[in-house]
Design a protein around this motif. Sequence first.
Motif, PDB file in Angstrom:
ATOM      1  N   GLU A  36       6.485 -38.584 -20.117  1.00  0.00           N
ATOM      2  CA  GLU A  36       7.748 -37.950 -19.761  1.00  0.00           C
ATOM      3  C   GLU A  36       7.441 -36.714 -18.932  1.00  0.00           C
ATOM      4  OE1 GLU A  36      10.118 -37.181 -23.186  1.00  0.00           O
ATOM      5  OE2 GLU A  36       9.757 -39.162 -24.065  1.00  0.00           O
ATOM      6  N   ALA A  37       8.076 -36.617 -17.783  1.00  0.00           N
ATOM      7  CA  ALA A  37       7.758 -35.551 -16.835  1.00  0.00           C
ATOM      8  C   ALA A  37       7.874 -34.161 -17.464  1.00  0.00           C
ATOM      9  CB  ALA A  37       8.659 -35.652 -15.614  1.00  0.00           C
ATOM     10  N   GLU A  38       8.861 -33.949 -18.300  1.00  0.00           N
ATOM     11  CA  GLU A  38       9.052 -32.627 -18.901  1.00  0.00           C
ATOM     12  C   GLU A  38       7.880 -32.253 -19.805  1.00  0.00           C
ATOM     13  OE1 GLU A  38      12.314 -30.176 -21.626  1.00  0.00           O
ATOM     14  OE2 GLU A  38      12.783 -32.192 -20.881  1.00  0.00           O
ATOM     15  N   THR A  89     -11.897 -32.162 -22.730  1.00  0.00           N
ATOM     16  CA  THR A  89     -12.176 -31.771 -24.112  1.00  0.00           C
ATOM     17  C   THR A  89     -11.256 -30.674 -24.634  1.00  0.00           C
ATOM     18  OG1 THR A  89     -13.865 -30.185 -23.360  1.00  0.00           O
ATOM     19  CG2 THR A  89     -14.602 -32.414 -23.903  1.00  0.00           C
ATOM     20  N   HIS A  90     -10.360 -30.163 -23.810  1.00  0.00           N
ATOM     21  CA  HIS A  90      -9.460 -29.107 -24.280  1.00  0.00           C
ATOM     22  C   HIS A  90      -8.466 -29.696 -25.282  1.00  0.00           C
ATOM     23  CE1 HIS A  90      -6.424 -25.948 -24.331  1.00  0.00           C
ATOM     24  NE2 HIS A  90      -7.343 -25.155 -23.802  1.00  0.00           N
ATOM     25  N   PRO A  91      -8.233 -29.018 -26.393  1.00  0.00           N
ATOM     26  CA  PRO A  91      -7.355 -29.581 -27.435  1.00  0.00           C
ATOM     27  C   PRO A  91      -5.917 -29.809 -26.990  1.00  0.00           C
ATOM     28  CG  PRO A  91      -7.950 -27.289 -27.921  1.00  0.00           C
ATOM     29  CD  PRO A  91      -8.849 -27.738 -26.827  1.00  0.00           C
ATOM     30  N   ALA A  92      -5.464 -29.108 -25.968  1.00  0.00           N
ATOM     31  CA  ALA A  92      -4.090 -29.296 -25.493  1.00  0.00           C
ATOM     32  C   ALA A  92      -3.982 -30.389 -24.443  1.00  0.00           C
ATOM     33  CB  ALA A  92      -3.555 -27.981 -24.922  1.00  0.00           C
ATOM     34  N   CYS A  93      -5.113 -30.999 -24.090  1.00  0.00           N
ATOM     35  CA  CYS A  93      -5.133 -31.983 -23.014  1.00  0.00           C
ATOM     36  C   CYS A  93      -4.794 -33.361 -23.556  1.00  0.00           C
ATOM     37  CB  CYS A  93      -6.522 -31.992 -22.373  1.00  0.00           C
ATOM     38  SG  CYS A  93      -6.617 -32.955 -20.873  1.00  0.00           S
ATOM     39  N   ARG A  94      -3.664 -33.880 -23.143  1.00  0.00           N
ATOM     40  CA  ARG A  94      -3.233 -35.225 -23.530  1.00  0.00           C
ATOM     41  C   ARG A  94      -3.084 -36.093 -22.283  1.00  0.00           C
ATOM     42  NH1 ARG A  94      -0.991 -31.493 -26.886  1.00  0.00           N
ATOM     43  NH2 ARG A  94      -1.278 -31.812 -29.127  1.00  0.00           N
ATOM     44  N   PHE A  95      -2.029 -35.860 -21.524  1.00  0.00           N
ATOM     45  CA  PHE A  95      -1.867 -36.626 -20.293  1.00  0.00           C
ATOM     46  C   PHE A  95      -3.029 -36.385 -19.345  1.00  0.00           C
ATOM     47  CE2 PHE A  95      -0.589 -36.722 -15.832  1.00  0.00           C
ATOM     48  CZ  PHE A  95      -0.180 -38.040 -15.717  1.00  0.00           C
ATOM     49  N   TYR A  96      -3.518 -35.148 -19.272  1.00  0.00           N
ATOM     50  CA  TYR A  96      -4.557 -34.835 -18.300  1.00  0.00           C
ATOM     51  C   TYR A  96      -5.950 -35.271 -18.730  1.00  0.00           C
ATOM     52  CZ  TYR A  96      -1.598 -32.753 -14.846  1.00  0.00           C
ATOM     53  OH  TYR A  96      -0.672 -32.593 -13.849  1.00  0.00           O
ATOM     54  N   ALA A  97      -6.092 -35.797 -19.965  1.00  0.00           N
ATOM     55  CA  ALA A  97      -7.379 -36.363 -20.357  1.00  0.00           C
ATOM     56  C   ALA A  97      -7.719 -37.597 -19.532  1.00  0.00           C
ATOM     57  CB  ALA A  97      -7.392 -36.666 -21.854  1.00  0.00           C
ATOM     58  N   PRO A  98      -6.811 -38.581 -19.404  1.00  0.00           N
ATOM     59  CA  PRO A  98      -7.136 -39.706 -18.531  1.00  0.00           C
ATOM     60  C   PRO A  98      -7.240 -39.323 -17.055  1.00  0.00           C
ATOM     61  CG  PRO A  98      -4.896 -39.915 -19.396  1.00  0.00           C
ATOM     62  CD  PRO A  98      -5.570 -38.828 -20.171  1.00  0.00           C
ATOM     63  N   VAL A  99      -6.525 -38.290 -16.637  1.00  0.00           N
ATOM     64  CA  VAL A  99      -6.695 -37.790 -15.270  1.00  0.00           C
ATOM     65  C   VAL A  99      -8.126 -37.297 -15.075  1.00  0.00           C
ATOM     66  CG1 VAL A  99      -5.968 -36.076 -13.563  1.00  0.00           C
ATOM     67  CG2 VAL A  99      -4.250 -37.177 -15.033  1.00  0.00           C
ATOM     68  N   ALA A 100      -8.628 -36.552 -16.063  1.00  0.00           N
ATOM     69  CA  ALA A 100      -9.995 -36.034 -15.990  1.00  0.00           C
ATOM     70  C   ALA A 100     -11.012 -37.167 -16.010  1.00  0.00           C
ATOM     71  CB  ALA A 100     -10.251 -35.070 -17.147  1.00  0.00           C
ATOM     72  N   ALA A 146       0.238 -29.690  -8.952  1.00  0.00           N
ATOM     73  CA  ALA A 146       1.527 -29.386  -9.572  1.00  0.00           C
ATOM     74  C   ALA A 146       1.860 -30.501 -10.569  1.00  0.00           C
ATOM     75  CB  ALA A 146       2.613 -29.291  -8.513  1.00  0.00           C
ATOM     76  N   PRO A 147       2.756 -30.243 -11.509  1.00  0.00           N
ATOM     77  CA  PRO A 147       3.154 -31.296 -12.449  1.00  0.00           C
ATOM     78  C   PRO A 147       3.795 -32.455 -11.699  1.00  0.00           C
ATOM     79  CG  PRO A 147       3.900 -29.135 -13.208  1.00  0.00           C
ATOM     80  CD  PRO A 147       3.418 -28.949 -11.807  1.00  0.00           C
ATOM     81  N   PRO A 148       3.459 -33.692 -12.047  1.00  0.00           N
ATOM     82  CA  PRO A 148       4.023 -34.845 -11.342  1.00  0.00           C
ATOM     83  C   PRO A 148       5.483 -35.072 -11.699  1.00  0.00           C
ATOM     84  CG  PRO A 148       2.698 -35.580 -13.184  1.00  0.00           C
ATOM     85  CD  PRO A 148       2.495 -34.095 -13.089  1.00  0.00           C
ATOM     86  N   SER A 149       6.208 -35.632 -10.773  1.00  0.00           N
ATOM     87  CA  SER A 149       7.598 -36.001 -11.020  1.00  0.00           C
ATOM     88  C   SER A 149       7.645 -37.262 -11.877  1.00  0.00           C
ATOM     89  CB  SER A 149       8.318 -36.265  -9.696  1.00  0.00           C
ATOM     90  OG  SER A 149       7.757 -37.407  -9.057  1.00  0.00           O
TER      91      SER A 149
END
Length: 204
Positions: free
Chosen positions: A69-71, A176-187, A33-36
């Motif tokens: 930012e959580a939002e 590598t997904h173009p919409a991946c920003r925060f989740y790039a470092p998660v990956a 789920a999205p993090p708080s």
Amino acid sequence: MTTTQPMVFARADQGEETARADLYGLLATLLMAPPSQALLDTIGSARAEGAGVLETAWADLVQACQSAEAELVRDEYETLFLGVGKPEVMLYGSWYLSGFLMEKPLAALRTELSLLGLERNDSVVESEDHLASLCEVMRYLITSDDPVHASLATQKTFFSAHLQAWVEACCTALETHPACRFYAPVARLARAFFAVEMQAFDMQ
């Protein structure tokens, strides 16, 4: 199946096994789920030391959380994983192993979970082969009071059967997904951590 627990960061004196369990728990939390904002702030205030691949990946995530930012992270999560129809990035093992959801790999996983005495919580909508759920199972095995469940042999068997063959492809698809920003470092953190786990299991 056990549900995701709040993340508790390990201190150095708590040992490697606690650190492993905590990292599995954190990945489960971020992917389910999205993090708080509270969690983002907690990660952003964590220590980041060392020059290894895993340490560098952790430092990248800490840095990303400092300005996150959580939002906006929620918007990214929904774009990547909850889109109308097929999600932009799949987090299900069956998809990578068979090309379809709810296929034989999921049936095999459910059989093994049953043997371990685990079942999906009714509050969890994702199937058991979701990457977050599998990370949560690994966290459970590491911290279990049952010596058979907590053994490295059991952990290795589960990881090899239900994670090893597809997690790298999943991390690549996410990073590598173009919409991946925060989740790039998660990956990147997930990829580095899973690589360390594979190497450690291979040494047994």
